[in-house]
Motif scaffolding. Structure first.
Motif, PDB file in Angstrom:
ATOM      1  N   ILE A   1      33.331  39.076  34.681  1.00 46.02           N
ATOM      2  CA  ILE A   1      34.779  39.084  34.429  1.00 46.02           C
ATOM      3  C   ILE A   1      35.083  39.840  33.139  1.00 46.02           C
ATOM      4  O   ILE A   1      36.033  40.639  33.081  1.00 46.02           O
ATOM      5  CB  ILE A   1      35.327  37.634  34.379  1.00 46.02           C
ATOM      6  N   ALA A   2      34.249  39.635  32.112  1.00 51.47           N
ATOM      7  CA  ALA A   2      34.478  40.334  30.839  1.00 51.47           C
ATOM      8  C   ALA A   2      34.335  41.844  31.030  1.00 51.47           C
ATOM      9  O   ALA A   2      35.100  42.629  30.458  1.00 51.47           O
ATOM     10  CB  ALA A   2      33.499  39.833  29.775  1.00 51.47           C
ATOM     11  N   HIS A   3      33.327  42.265  31.845  1.00 52.64           N
ATOM     12  CA  HIS A   3      33.161  43.695  32.119  1.00 52.64           C
ATOM     13  C   HIS A   3      34.415  44.251  32.803  1.00 52.64           C
ATOM     14  O   HIS A   3      34.922  45.312  32.431  1.00 52.64           O
ATOM     15  CB  HIS A   3      31.929  43.920  33.007  1.00 52.64           C
ATOM     16  N   ILE A   4      34.905  43.521  33.788  1.00 52.22           N
ATOM     17  CA  ILE A   4      36.093  43.986  34.525  1.00 52.22           C
ATOM     18  C   ILE A   4      37.317  44.030  33.607  1.00 52.22           C
ATOM     19  O   ILE A   4      38.116  44.977  33.667  1.00 52.22           O
ATOM     20  CB  ILE A   4      36.327  43.077  35.755  1.00 52.22           C
ATOM     21  N   THR A   5      37.434  43.036  32.747  1.00 49.47           N
ATOM     22  CA  THR A   5      38.554  43.026  31.795  1.00 49.47           C
ATOM     23  C   THR A   5      38.480  44.254  30.887  1.00 49.47           C
ATOM     24  O   THR A   5      39.493  44.883  30.583  1.00 49.47           O
ATOM     25  CB  THR A   5      38.522  41.736  30.949  1.00 49.47           C
ATOM     26  N   ALA A   6      37.250  44.609  30.492  1.00 48.83           N
ATOM     27  CA  ALA A   6      37.094  45.730  29.561  1.00 48.83           C
ATOM     28  C   ALA A   6      37.289  47.079  30.245  1.00 48.83           C
ATOM     29  O   ALA A   6      37.876  47.995  29.659  1.00 48.83           O
ATOM     30  CB  ALA A   6      35.706  45.666  28.908  1.00 48.83           C
ATOM     31  N   TYR A   7      36.798  47.231  31.460  1.00 46.48           N
ATOM     32  CA  TYR A   7      36.755  48.570  32.071  1.00 46.48           C
ATOM     33  C   TYR A   7      37.629  48.746  33.307  1.00 46.48           C
ATOM     34  O   TYR A   7      37.873  49.866  33.734  1.00 46.48           O
ATOM     35  CB  TYR A   7      35.305  48.932  32.423  1.00 46.48           C
ATOM     36  N   GLY A   8      38.082  47.673  33.926  1.00 41.32           N
ATOM     37  CA  GLY A   8      38.872  47.801  35.145  1.00 41.32           C
ATOM     38  C   GLY A   8      40.239  48.386  34.846  1.00 41.32           C
ATOM     39  O   GLY A   8      40.724  48.328  33.718  1.00 41.32           O
ATOM     40  N   SER A   9      40.864  48.949  35.876  1.00 44.72           N
ATOM     41  CA  SER A   9      42.197  49.523  35.684  1.00 44.72           C
ATOM     42  C   SER A   9      43.267  48.604  36.263  1.00 44.72           C
ATOM     43  O   SER A   9      44.378  49.048  36.525  1.00 44.72           O
ATOM     44  CB  SER A   9      42.267  50.914  36.291  1.00 44.72           C
ATOM     45  N   ARG A  10      42.940  47.327  36.479  1.00 40.29           N
ATOM     46  CA  ARG A  10      43.914  46.327  36.966  1.00 40.29           C
ATOM     47  C   ARG A  10      44.401  46.671  38.374  1.00 40.29           C
ATOM     48  O   ARG A  10      45.499  46.336  38.742  1.00 40.29           O
ATOM     49  CB  ARG A  10      45.126  46.191  36.027  1.00 40.29           C
ATOM     50  N   HIS A  11      43.577  47.387  39.134  1.00 43.68           N
ATOM     51  CA  HIS A  11      43.968  47.791  40.488  1.00 43.68           C
ATOM     52  C   HIS A  11      43.501  46.727  41.475  1.00 43.68           C
ATOM     53  O   HIS A  11      44.281  45.866  41.887  1.00 43.68           O
ATOM     54  CB  HIS A  11      43.370  49.166  40.776  1.00 43.68           C
ATOM     55  N   THR A  12      42.228  46.726  41.831  1.00 42.01           N
ATOM     56  CA  THR A  12      41.711  45.761  42.806  1.00 42.01           C
ATOM     57  C   THR A  12      40.269  45.419  42.440  1.00 42.01           C
ATOM     58  O   THR A  12      39.470  46.321  42.175  1.00 42.01           O
ATOM     59  CB  THR A  12      41.766  46.349  44.230  1.00 42.01           C
ATOM     60  N   GLU A  13      39.952  44.131  42.430  1.00 42.44           N
ATOM     61  CA  GLU A  13      38.632  43.673  42.017  1.00 42.44           C
ATOM     62  C   GLU A  13      38.147  42.646  43.023  1.00 42.44           C
ATOM     63  O   GLU A  13      38.913  41.775  43.441  1.00 42.44           O
ATOM     64  CB  GLU A  13      38.709  43.046  40.613  1.00 42.44           C
ATOM     65  N   ALA A  14      36.864  42.752  43.411  1.00 40.31           N
ATOM     66  CA  ALA A  14      36.360  41.864  44.466  1.00 40.31           C
ATOM     67  C   ALA A  14      35.108  41.114  44.026  1.00 40.31           C
ATOM     68  O   ALA A  14      34.312  41.618  43.236  1.00 40.31           O
ATOM     69  CB  ALA A  14      36.052  42.677  45.722  1.00 40.31           C
ATOM     70  N   ILE A  15      34.963  39.919  44.562  1.00 37.08           N
ATOM     71  CA  ILE A  15      33.745  39.127  44.377  1.00 37.08           C
ATOM     72  C   ILE A  15      33.142  38.832  45.748  1.00 37.08           C
ATOM     73  O   ILE A  15      33.876  38.523  46.704  1.00 37.08           O
ATOM     74  CB  ILE A  15      34.036  37.813  43.607  1.00 37.08           C
ATOM     75  N   ALA A  16      31.823  38.969  45.842  1.00 33.65           N
ATOM     76  CA  ALA A  16      31.111  38.541  47.043  1.00 33.65           C
ATOM     77  C   ALA A  16      30.337  37.287  46.678  1.00 33.65           C
ATOM     78  O   ALA A  16      29.469  37.326  45.801  1.00 33.65           O
ATOM     79  CB  ALA A  16      30.147  39.638  47.511  1.00 33.65           C
ATOM     80  N   THR A  17      30.690  36.179  47.290  1.00 32.05           N
ATOM     81  CA  THR A  17      29.998  34.925  46.986  1.00 32.05           C
ATOM     82  C   THR A  17      30.283  33.893  48.075  1.00 32.05           C
ATOM     83  O   THR A  17      31.333  33.940  48.725  1.00 32.05           O
ATOM     84  CB  THR A  17      30.433  34.344  45.615  1.00 32.05           C
ATOM     85  N   THR A  18      29.342  32.948  48.244  1.00 31.78           N
ATOM     86  CA  THR A  18      29.599  31.797  49.117  1.00 31.78           C
ATOM     87  C   THR A  18      29.977  30.580  48.282  1.00 31.78           C
ATOM     88  O   THR A  18      30.171  29.494  48.822  1.00 31.78           O
ATOM     89  CB  THR A  18      28.347  31.460  49.948  1.00 31.78           C
ATOM     90  N   ASP A  19      30.066  30.774  46.962  1.00 32.51           N
ATOM     91  CA  ASP A  19      30.386  29.674  46.043  1.00 32.51           C
ATOM     92  C   ASP A  19      31.894  29.679  45.796  1.00 32.51           C
ATOM     93  O   ASP A  19      32.419  30.525  45.077  1.00 32.51           O
ATOM     94  CB  ASP A  19      29.601  29.916  44.744  1.00 32.51           C
ATOM     95  N   ASP A  20      32.594  28.703  46.402  1.00 34.91           N
ATOM     96  CA  ASP A  20      34.060  28.711  46.311  1.00 34.91           C
ATOM     97  C   ASP A  20      34.560  28.525  44.883  1.00 34.91           C
ATOM     98  O   ASP A  20      35.615  29.064  44.522  1.00 34.91           O
ATOM     99  CB  ASP A  20      34.659  27.625  47.216  1.00 34.91           C
TER     100      ASP A  20
END
Lengths: 437, 437
Positions: B334-353
């Protein structure tokens, strides 16, 4: 230290303050509506406990303002006695009673089996609110920020510094007592910090300036951060040929004298030529008795000799002055409003429903009113519970803005390994697009 | 004529064009949904009648582009043959089938007896749309503008001038045949006119730039008119320790290779350290077979020797390149995405709800996705029927924007002589604030 290094110094510390606010806001965004309401009650109690400190701080501000010869209306707004403070604290509890603006599901749609889209409201992040002397604004704004899960950086007028500091100290104490991070509410005190704040487009998501038109325009011209507010309120009342004349006089009186410096007060009255000779003397009698100075165009001054000429149609008097123009038609009235109005609130007085419908369709303004006072343009009167500002921008939020102006939304999409390849190309699977409730 | 007088000349004529568009837009705003749909059908028919002229004009553009050595992808987008044109015309009729975005009542509230508030959607006014070579964009944009009651000023790429002229001529003919003012759709052809357009904040209400990131940023930095769009799409897929690994590979493949230059394609894959050694070889096998060049941080390159290092995390490759980073936790992702993402679309792949819920609450982006491809971030896929752009700004409209991005609202208040004095002071009458329906 020279001026530019003072600004640089201040920019650094303002950045640090904004980052603290952002961090605290991220925590606040994850809190429940119950937690935020509990914090608001805790703020109310902390303000009650600190009441003596707050009014003492305000007395010091007021004494300094008297010594500085502060203008009388500003002085009146600066003063925060025990009664006004009690009113402000009651306002805090009113905000707790409002519906939670966060987590509202605006769209809930099944795109396909097992693929569900939601659009959910969430906080904006950090608000920067700059206001003039009124220190009780601190209380209202901080409470709305907490309610909407946002951090807030406040900057009050220089003459209210001690009052604002005492209020913010109590508010932060209230947050701490409720187990929330007090860094969500920050206070700036210098002009250099304000300048720095306007440059923090990475950390501040919305600027709300409250003050003179010139000040709002300055803010709009000096930041890349979105600004909620308006620089001007030039509102009109058009009295149609088919108006109920006594009602139109009453509307003009209400729209001008109740609070002449309000942005939703009228500056100009337009009157149809067919009724001008009958209407204007009635209007003059009532408004002049209420202390309003009337100014007119040539036609008006033929009917009401002795008026000063209306110098222009673009001045927001914010005072007991009303400019009057006689127009030949509804179309001319609409054209006048298009040319000189500030897209805030425009009213027509008429018993002719077709004329009213044309006016309301064709006039481009945040509010178009029929047979009622322009002064209803207000978040409380519209039933929004709280008002964070009135926007005259054309894009939403437009007009009086309640808590909805302090939130945005995000799209949440949950699948089970869904890929777009399934829905592309020759044998593309169609989407379902079924709205759920 | 020197450059600056050419610009001044152009500014004058662009102003005149914008004022014509505004006048026509005011008429269009008053038309019924039926009228506007009839005009859209008329546009479709006019385009069909002019098909030969349009494809001929396009051939001339294409020949000139070949002679000018236009880059291959641009050439592909410039080409408008009979098949593509038929597709564009089908798209016109799809827009007619969408719900009317105007006149929607968003709030209907009785403030008191005989005092009724409505919030009703209305057009923005005049749109300025600047796009690169694709001439068929003219057709889609003009149709959406007519549907939403807005005037539109179009500026296509220089290399598509003849095609755009032929298309706009047919569109205006369609408007005329339907009895609407053709000046609602305008075409600019020179760069000086584009510059002039960006300065017309009195006459143009929204700018929609469609083109490279650099171009969008240029527009944002050079106009005071609100801009709908986004400069960057740096999207991530985070593969959690609890991910279904095969599903995660499928998601990465879909999110990277279907259309690598799409803004909703991923640039970076983040993978939890606990599964990196098992996951990355599977990922590499599938993605490299699909022609994707993988680049990695140090940890990734220990697992997948031979990869180039990922130079930075801020590049939108818009190509078959994927950067990979191994992270120690969900929080680091999450910290990486906060630092480098452009606030467009972000996805997680997980079976952990719980992990998915934390990701979707804490990541600040227009779209937060769980177990599905980032490429679903799209107005058509969301079921909006048409997409006018994707906004990465935090304030609404955010994310994929349909017709709702082309409308605003106004407040209509109808009374019977109501004044605010009644609701003020000691014996203030309370408001009713009763929602109707």
């Amino acid at each position: 230290m020279n001026v530019s290094s003072a600004v640089a110094q201040s920019a650094r510390s303002t950045t640090a303050i904004a980052q603290q606010a952002r961090q605290a806001a991220q925590e606040l965004a994850l809190s429940s509506g119950t937690d935020r309401n509990r914090a608001i009650e805790s703020i109310a109690q902390a303000l009650e406990s600190a009441a003596a400190d707050i009014t003492t701080a305000n007395q010091l501000d007021c004494e300094a303002a008297l010594a500085d010869n502060l203008a009388k209306p500003l002085y009146g707004r600066l003063k925060l006695d025990a009664v006004k403070l009690r009113g402000a604290i009651a306002g805090v509890r009113d905000v707790a009673a409002l519906a939670d603006p966060l987590g509202m599901v605006q769209i809930h749609r099944q795109l396909d089996d097992g693929l569900v889209l939601k659009r959910v409201t969430c906080p904006l992040g950090v608000l920067g609110v700059i206001f003039e002397s009124r220190p009780d604004a601190v209380v209202q704004i901080a409470t709305l920020a907490v309610k909407s899960g946002n951090g807030v950086i406040l900057k009050g007028g220089r003459e209210a510094t001690r009052s604002c500091q005492a209020l913010v100290q109590a508010i932060r104490q209230g947050l701490t007592q409720a187990g929330l991070n007090p860094e969500a509410v920050q206070l700036l005190t210098t002009r250099a910090e304000t300048q720095a704040l306007l440059s923090l487009d990475d950390d501040v998501n919305l600027i709300i300036p409250r003050g003179s038109n010139a000040f709002v325009r300055y803010v709009q011209d000096n930041t890349r951060i979105p600004v909620l507010g308006h620089a001007e309120g030039i509102c009109h009342l058009y009295v149609d040929r088919a108006a109920d004349l006594q009602q139109a006089v009453d509307l003009a009186l209400d729209a001008k004298v109740g609070y002449p410096s309000a942005c939703n007060a009228i500056e100009t009255l337009l009157v149809h030529r067919a009724i001008a000779a009958e209407f204007l003397p009635k209007l003059a009698q009532t408004l002049q008795a209420a202390g309003v100075e009337l100014r007119g165009d040539g036609d008006t001054r033929q009917i009401l000799p002795g008026l000063s000429p209306a110098a222009d149609w673009s001045t927001e008097y914010s005072d007991l002055i009303l400019a009057i123009r006689v127009v030949d038609s509804l179309e001319t009235a609409i054209a006048h409003i298009t040319a000189y109005g500030s897209r805030h609130t425009e009213a027509i007085a008429t018993t002719d429903d077709a004329a009213a419908a044309a006016f309301m369709a064709q006039v481009d303004a945040a509010g178009v009113f029929h047979n009622c006072s322009t002064r209803f343009a207000d978040g409380f009167r519209y039933g929004f519970g709280a008002e964070v500002g009135i926007s005259t921008q054309k894009l939403p939020p437009r007009g009086p803005v309640g808590l909805e102006g302090l939130v945005t939304y995000k799209y949440q999409l949950v699948g089970q390994g869904h890929v777009v390849a399934t829905y592309s190309g020759e044998s593309a699977r169609p989407f379902l697009h079924r709205d759920l409730h």
